[in-house]
Design a protein around this motif. Sequence first.
Motif: not given
Length: 340
Positions: A115-117, A329-332, A336-337
């Motif tokens: 899940x992405x919050x 923040x998209x790079x983070x 993570x994936x």
Amino acid sequence: IDAAMNKGIKFKLLLDGAAPWSASSRDRIVEKVKKARTRAWENNIDFDFQVAIVTAEAMKRNGRTSVLDDGKLIWGTMHEKFGIFYKPGNPVPHSSFNGSANISPNSSEIYAENRVFFDDQPAVARQLQEQFARLWNEYSTGVVGPWIPERHIVAAHVPGYARLIFNAEPVDELTLTRIDSELINMIGRVEPEGSLDLAMFSLTRPDLVDQIIRMAQLRPDAKFRLLLDHSQLDDSDPKAMRQAPGLEARARELGLDNIEVRYRFRHNAYSYNKRENKPDLLSYLSLFWHHKTLTVNDKEMALGSYNWSYSAEFLNFENMMIFNAAFKDHDKVIASFKRE
């Protein structure tokens, strides 16, 4: 239910009502909410909890059906898994979540999920709210509480935030949005020395596999890695249309050593099926690899509820989020994936 009863929080819960395998859990939820409504009424408590279901009849009415070779009619499900949050007195949603995970014990305890919050990101929550309104208003039937339509507000993507794609969204009077078109274009952006990483539960869509093969031929110095669920190993049933073994065979025939396919092995996953006289892979015994994630060049990522299957595109209602490492923040999220 506790939050609605004790804090006065208002809820709208939209469930799939088309799939027979979800009927028992859905009925239990509906019964619990009905009992809570009665309890609230008896104690003079303001309890605002609406429940609606997307029915098989709604899917049939809107053409989300297919006829099998034996003449059997099948239909899609509302397969999305997202939530939207509002602050008191503010009609604009502020936060949300979305991903592959159902809200279920299996998703929490047995399956490999995501899940992405999106915390305090109205630009994302608005996109999900538009989809919720579309499904609630056009495809659902109320089963608990007064069924009150949602306000439908068109939400354009705001650059810098995740972009969401829904295959329930109409393009015109006759056509719905295609998620597979977006994926084909994304695969086509693999750079000459770039990469493609796919984490996928169900890979049964030949068009998307063909695009991977095509790009692997065009980009011999790029790396293509596919990590699939254990169930995708076996393509002995032609009706299942599992593509991975065939993809591996084609890669060998074409001499494509830049494609690597692996399977997320499930330990202790088999039991003997007396009716069919053979061992069977049982879903509830061990870890599903339930992700549906594509990463290209470590710069773009697509994920959501959408398996790479015919049903996902043409029968179900699904969604997909697009992340771009150029945005804050998209790079983070992408990293993570990649770790997973």
